[in-house]
Design a protein around this motif. Structure first.
Motif, PDB file in Angstrom:
ATOM      1  N   LYS A   3       3.024  12.117  -3.994  1.00 46.78           N
ATOM      2  CA  LYS A   3       2.651  11.619  -5.331  1.00 46.78           C
ATOM      3  C   LYS A   3       2.007  12.736  -6.155  1.00 46.78           C
ATOM      4  O   LYS A   3       1.275  13.567  -5.643  1.00 46.78           O
ATOM      5  CB  LYS A   3       1.693  10.434  -5.180  1.00 46.78           C
ATOM      6  N   LEU A 219       3.035   2.779 -16.106  1.00 46.28           N
ATOM      7  CA  LEU A 219       3.818   2.888 -14.858  1.00 46.28           C
ATOM      8  C   LEU A 219       5.273   3.228 -15.145  1.00 46.28           C
ATOM      9  O   LEU A 219       5.889   4.021 -14.441  1.00 46.28           O
ATOM     10  CB  LEU A 219       3.757   1.584 -14.077  1.00 46.28           C
ATOM     11  N   ASP A 223       7.078   6.603 -13.848  1.00 45.69           N
ATOM     12  CA  ASP A 223       8.354   6.583 -13.111  1.00 45.69           C
ATOM     13  C   ASP A 223       9.407   7.457 -13.793  1.00 45.69           C
ATOM     14  O   ASP A 223      10.322   7.960 -13.150  1.00 45.69           O
ATOM     15  CB  ASP A 223       8.895   5.143 -13.000  1.00 45.69           C
ATOM     16  N   HIS A 256      -8.186   3.442 -11.258  1.00 50.13           N
ATOM     17  CA  HIS A 256      -8.136   2.581 -10.072  1.00 50.13           C
ATOM     18  C   HIS A 256      -6.684   2.342  -9.639  1.00 50.13           C
ATOM     19  O   HIS A 256      -6.335   2.491  -8.466  1.00 50.13           O
ATOM     20  CB  HIS A 256      -8.843   1.260 -10.368  1.00 50.13           C
ATOM     21  N   MET A 257      -5.844   1.983 -10.603  1.00 53.27           N
ATOM     22  CA  MET A 257      -4.441   1.699 -10.260  1.00 53.27           C
ATOM     23  C   MET A 257      -3.759   2.946  -9.681  1.00 53.27           C
ATOM     24  O   MET A 257      -3.112   2.884  -8.626  1.00 53.27           O
ATOM     25  CB  MET A 257      -3.677   1.227 -11.501  1.00 53.27           C
ATOM     26  N   LEU A 258      -3.921   4.073 -10.371  1.00 49.07           N
ATOM     27  CA  LEU A 258      -3.210   5.282  -9.940  1.00 49.07           C
ATOM     28  C   LEU A 258      -3.688   5.756  -8.570  1.00 49.07           C
ATOM     29  O   LEU A 258      -2.880   6.113  -7.699  1.00 49.07           O
ATOM     30  CB  LEU A 258      -3.382   6.393 -10.982  1.00 49.07           C
ATOM     31  N   GLU A 259      -5.013   5.739  -8.361  1.00 50.38           N
ATOM     32  CA  GLU A 259      -5.544   6.200  -7.070  1.00 50.38           C
ATOM     33  C   GLU A 259      -5.069   5.272  -5.944  1.00 50.38           C
ATOM     34  O   GLU A 259      -4.705   5.728  -4.868  1.00 50.38           O
ATOM     35  CB  GLU A 259      -7.077   6.282  -7.111  1.00 50.38           C
ATOM     36  N   LYS A 260      -5.072   3.963  -6.203  1.00 49.04           N
ATOM     37  CA  LYS A 260      -4.590   3.007  -5.185  1.00 49.04           C
ATOM     38  C   LYS A 260      -3.145   3.281  -4.812  1.00 49.04           C
ATOM     39  O   LYS A 260      -2.717   3.085  -3.689  1.00 49.04           O
ATOM     40  CB  LYS A 260      -4.701   1.574  -5.723  1.00 49.04           C
ATOM     41  N   MET A 261      -2.374   3.732  -5.812  1.00 46.74           N
ATOM     42  CA  MET A 261      -0.953   3.986  -5.564  1.00 46.74           C
ATOM     43  C   MET A 261      -0.699   5.357  -4.953  1.00 46.74           C
ATOM     44  O   MET A 261       0.440   5.702  -4.672  1.00 46.74           O
ATOM     45  CB  MET A 261      -0.187   3.888  -6.894  1.00 46.74           C
ATOM     46  N   GLY A 262      -1.778   6.147  -4.783  1.00 49.37           N
ATOM     47  CA  GLY A 262      -1.618   7.456  -4.149  1.00 49.37           C
ATOM     48  C   GLY A 262      -1.449   8.619  -5.106  1.00 49.37           C
ATOM     49  O   GLY A 262      -1.204   9.751  -4.689  1.00 49.37           O
ATOM     50  N   TYR A 263      -1.575   8.354  -6.406  1.00 46.76           N
ATOM     51  CA  TYR A 263      -1.573   9.472  -7.362  1.00 46.76           C
ATOM     52  C   TYR A 263      -2.958  10.097  -7.377  1.00 46.76           C
ATOM     53  O   TYR A 263      -3.942   9.455  -6.998  1.00 46.76           O
ATOM     54  CB  TYR A 263      -1.222   8.972  -8.775  1.00 46.76           C
TER      55      TYR A 263
END
Ligand code: HMG
Ligand code: MG
Length: 299
Positions: A3, A219, A223, A256-263
């Motif tokens: 990521k 998002l 992508d 929060h969203m990006l870190e959770k997704m591994g970015y």
């Protein structure tokens, strides 16, 4: 999958505070920006050098800019509408100058009191003088996904404006969904078309979250290979000259969203929350981000 790093540009001290009724003192603004500087953000737009008659909330731009503790590695930027504003921005030793205009005639007129055609030479002068003074220049194009006055905005118009601004030496253009009317399908169409003409690394996205679609829009853009996003802590923000505009996408929700997704954003969520609580107490109302709603419920 490996990521990528995502760059988040914090615009809360400018886009957020320009729209707040509660007057925040100069000292409090400085304290807040200093807290933001400790979070790992590497870009903070701290104010605007515009006439106080237009944005009274930011009339202390020079004092704020001179008062903050600048941290190595962070770009401190400000909005500048004309050469008069640039004079102050240079006195304040801003790192980056942000130009701004709209892709729709009516919003441009309401927001900066000029037609689009009359705006170009003013912005060109600011860009040329900024670069001569050793500053980098960013530019906003507002109402890319729709205008509160004119409705639909043509992608060709957006492309023509971006082409013009890049010719002035602008390094990055931030495409504004000023009133939050974009949706992921529209994002795909607009960015798909614009990426035929411009390098994705030179385009940032600036989503307002009026209809709750900003994270979904981001998002979709991620992508598609876009990596730079503007946001405001707690979801502050709005344009006083764009009726219906609500806050920016919230930095705390986005991180929060990006870190959770591994970015990787490089931003510390606990320190972000400390900065969010500080400004929430100063504006004396609950911030609208999901992260702050959780904090306000469980504290
Ligand atoms: P104007 O009134 O047409 O300006 O404003 P003017 O050139 O006729 O000058 C009028 C007076 O203002 C003169 O003073 C000037 O000296 C003074 P007087 O002679 O009457 O005493 N003046 C200034 N004073 C301080 N700083 C200056 C300055 N310039 C002139 N820089 C102008 C034209 C473009 C300046 C005005 O319309 C303006 O500043 N508009 C900005 C409004 C604004 O800040 N909107 C919000 C930011 S944009 C946004 O939020 C969207 C964004 O977030 C992206 C998105 O969401 O899409 C970026
Ligand atoms: Mg905005």
């Amino acid at each position: 999958m490996n990521k990528k790093n995502i760059v988040i540009k914090e615009v809360g001290p400018r886009d957020g505070l320009q729209n707040e009724k509660e007057i925040i003192s100069t000292g409090q603004k400085i304290q807040w920006i200093d807290l933001l500087s400790n979070t790992g953000l590497n870009y903070i737009e701290i104010t605007s050098f515009v006439p106080p008659k237009w944005i009274p909330q930011l009339s202390d731009a020079l004092e704020v800019a001179k008062g903050i503790k600048k941290k190595e590695g962070i770009t401190y930027a400000a909005l500048v509408p004309n050469l008069r504003g640039l004079e102050s921005a240079l006195e304040a030793d801003m790192d980056e100058i942000s130009l701004f205009m709209s892709a729709s005639e009516s919003h441009n007129l309401k927001n900066i009191n000029k037609s689009i055609n009359d705006t170009f030479p003013v912005l060109k002068d600011v860009a040329v003088s900024s670069i001569k003074a050793g500053k980098t220049v960013r530019a906003y194009v507002s109402t890319v996904f729709g205008c509160p006055y004119d409705g639909e905005v043509s992608i060709d118009k957006v492309r023509d404006i971006c082409e013009q601004l890049f010719q002035y030496g602008v390094t990055e253009i931030s495409l504004g969904d000023t009133i939050g009317v974009a949706d992921p399908a529209k994002v795909e169409i607009v960015l798909g078309e614009l990426s035929k003409h411009f390098n994705k690394s030179r385009i940032a996205l600036h989503f307002h979250d009026t209809r709750g679609m900003a994270l979904a829009n981001i998002l979709r853009a991620v992508d598609m290979g876009f990596t730079t996003f503007d946001s405001a802590l707690g979801g502050l923000g709005g344009c006083p000259y764009a009726p219906g505009a609500s806050g920016n996408v919230a930095t705390d929700d986005l991180v929060h969203m990006l870190e959770k997704m591994g970015y990787h954003t490089g931003i510390n969520e606990d320190l972000l929350q400390t900065a969010a609580v500080f400004i929430q107490n100063r504006i004396r109302k609950s911030l609208r981000s999901h992260q702050m709603a959780i904090y306000n419920t469980v504290k």
